[in-house]
Structure formats: structure tokens, C-alpha cells
Design a protein around this motif. Structure first.
Motif, PDB file in Angstrom:
ATOM      1  N   ALA A  17       0.836  -1.205   0.000  1.00 23.86           N
ATOM      2  CA  ALA A  17       0.000   0.000   0.000  1.00 23.86           C
ATOM      3  C   ALA A  17       0.866   1.248   0.000  1.00 23.86           C
ATOM      4  O   ALA A  17       0.592   2.210  -0.724  1.00 23.86           O
ATOM      5  N   THR A  18       1.932   1.242   0.790  1.00 24.56           N
ATOM      6  CA  THR A  18       2.827   2.397   0.874  1.00 24.56           C
ATOM      7  C   THR A  18       3.504   2.668  -0.468  1.00 24.56           C
ATOM      8  O   THR A  18       3.656   3.822  -0.870  1.00 24.56           O
ATOM      9  N   VAL A  19       3.890   1.605  -1.175  1.00 22.31           N
ATOM     10  CA  VAL A  19       4.522   1.773  -2.483  1.00 22.31           C
ATOM     11  C   VAL A  19       3.573   2.486  -3.437  1.00 22.31           C
ATOM     12  O   VAL A  19       3.979   3.330  -4.237  1.00 22.31           O
ATOM     13  N   LEU A  20       2.282   2.186  -3.338  1.00 20.73           N
ATOM     14  CA  LEU A  20       1.303   2.806  -4.235  1.00 20.73           C
ATOM     15  C   LEU A  20       0.934   4.234  -3.845  1.00 20.73           C
ATOM     16  O   LEU A  20       0.207   4.896  -4.579  1.00 20.73           O
ATOM     17  N   LEU A  21       1.406   4.718  -2.696  1.00 22.41           N
ATOM     18  CA  LEU A  21       1.106   6.106  -2.306  1.00 22.41           C
ATOM     19  C   LEU A  21       1.647   7.114  -3.308  1.00 22.41           C
ATOM     20  O   LEU A  21       1.124   8.206  -3.430  1.00 22.41           O
TER      21      LEU A  21
END
Length: 193
Positions: A17-21
Motif C-alpha cells: 500500500a505504501t509503495v502505491l502512495l
């Protein structure tokens, strides 16, 4: 051996999820529904190949894109990547702060908006190229503006909007037809200029 592309992928890990931020990563994934290289994606997005390659490495490490092959271009070997899924859905079970989850959902929606607008442009150009001279291709475009004052009002509008359109589609979807028509909906704030 690369896996087949999935229709949907549920993001359950905070790391993914953090990578997709990063909104650029959403745009990169949207370009990789078909195999492509960092150079191809860079040209499409108007970025440098080095910058795209950096983000591709992060997406690959998070297992959101995969290597699917290589090809020789002049004296270089280009690595080809493809997204693991056509769409990404954030699992409600993600253990992240509510504001982080909301930001991620917003960015995911914007990335989907970019993908949808690119698809509309590409398909409209194909229809124009495929039509005979003087032939009219049946289509419609509607652009409206609504003023929504708070989060609850925005959410209510979106839910009611989607339900009404679904009812309309259901009403006209009965029986056999010669052609299928695409219906795409988008709701987003007007950018500040």
C-alpha cells in the motif's frame, strides 16, 4: 515463469500500500497492462527512463509488477515489465492510519482516472480510424459540475450517482444488441489553476 495478469488484486500488506502512495507509480502500473519497458513508459508519461526505472524497481520489489521478458533494442537489452493485475483494491483489513488509507484510496482513484482517460482517448482514435468517410459513430459525452461541501456529502453523491447509473444500465441491458457500448464515470475535484 511470469503469471497471467489478474483482473483484480487485493492489497493486504501495508508495504504494498505504501509503495502505491506515489501517484507516478499508479500511472506506471496503468501503462503496464501490456508488457512494456522503462523507456516506453517514460515516453508515454513524459518522464526520464531513469526515473521510471527507479519506480519500476520499487514496484517489482513490492511484487506489483513482474518481469515478463527482454528484447534487444540496438545495442541494449530492455527488460519488459507487466502489472500483476488490471485493478488494485485496498483491503479493509490493512492496519494503517485512517488518513493514510484515505490518501491511498484517493491516489488509487486518480491513477484509475488517468488509465480510463487514456483508454477513452485510445478507443476514440481507433473508432475514428476504423470508420468510413462520412460515417457517424454513435457516442455521447456529458460534462457537469457539482459543488459538494464536505466528505459526507461527497460520499453520498458518489453512492447515489453510481446507483442511478447502474439502474439505467440495467434497464437498457436486456435483450441482444449488435454492439456493446462502454459507460465510464468519473468524479474528481476541479484542479486549482
Amino acid at each position: 515463469m511470469p503469471q497471467e495478469i489478474q483482473d483484480s488484486y487485493y492489497i493486504e500488506s501495508p508495504e504494498q500500500a505504501t509503495v502505491l502512495l506515489n501517484p507516478l507509480r499508479g500511472e506506471i502500473i496503468a501503462q503496464l497492462l501490456e508488457p512494456g519497458s522503462a523507456a516506453e513508459v517514460a515516453r508515454t508519461l513524459g518522464e526520464t527512463a531513469q526515473r521510471i526505472n527507479y519506480h519500476l524497481k520499487a514496484l517489482e520489489k513490492a511484487r506489483l509488477v513482474q518481469r515478463v521478458g527482454t528484447r534487444q533494442v540496438r545495442n541494449l537489452v530492455e527488460v519488459l515489465y507487466r502489472s500483476i493485475a488490471k485493478t488494485f483494491v485496498l483491503a479493509e483489513s490493512l492496519s494503517m492510519k485512517p488518513e493514510t488509507l484515505q490518501k491511498l484510496k484517493d491516489q488509487s482513484s486518480l491513477a484509475h482516472l488517468v488509465t480510463a482517460s487514456e483508454r477513452i482517448r485510445r478507443e476514440a482514435m481507433l473508432l475514428m480510424e476504423q470508420s468510413d468517410v462520412g460515417e457517424v459513430i454513435p457516442s455521447a459525452t456529458l460534462q457537469l459540475q457539482v459543488h459538494l461541501s464536505n466528505e459526507q456529502q461527497r460520499q453520498s453523491f458518489i453512492e447515489e450517482y453510481a446507483a442511478m447509473v447502474q439502474q439505467l444500465v440495467d434497464r437498457y441491458s436486456g435483450g441482444k444488441a449488435d454492439e456493446a457500448y462502454q459507460v465510464l464515470l468519473a468524479v474528481y475535484p476541479k484542479p486549482k489553476e
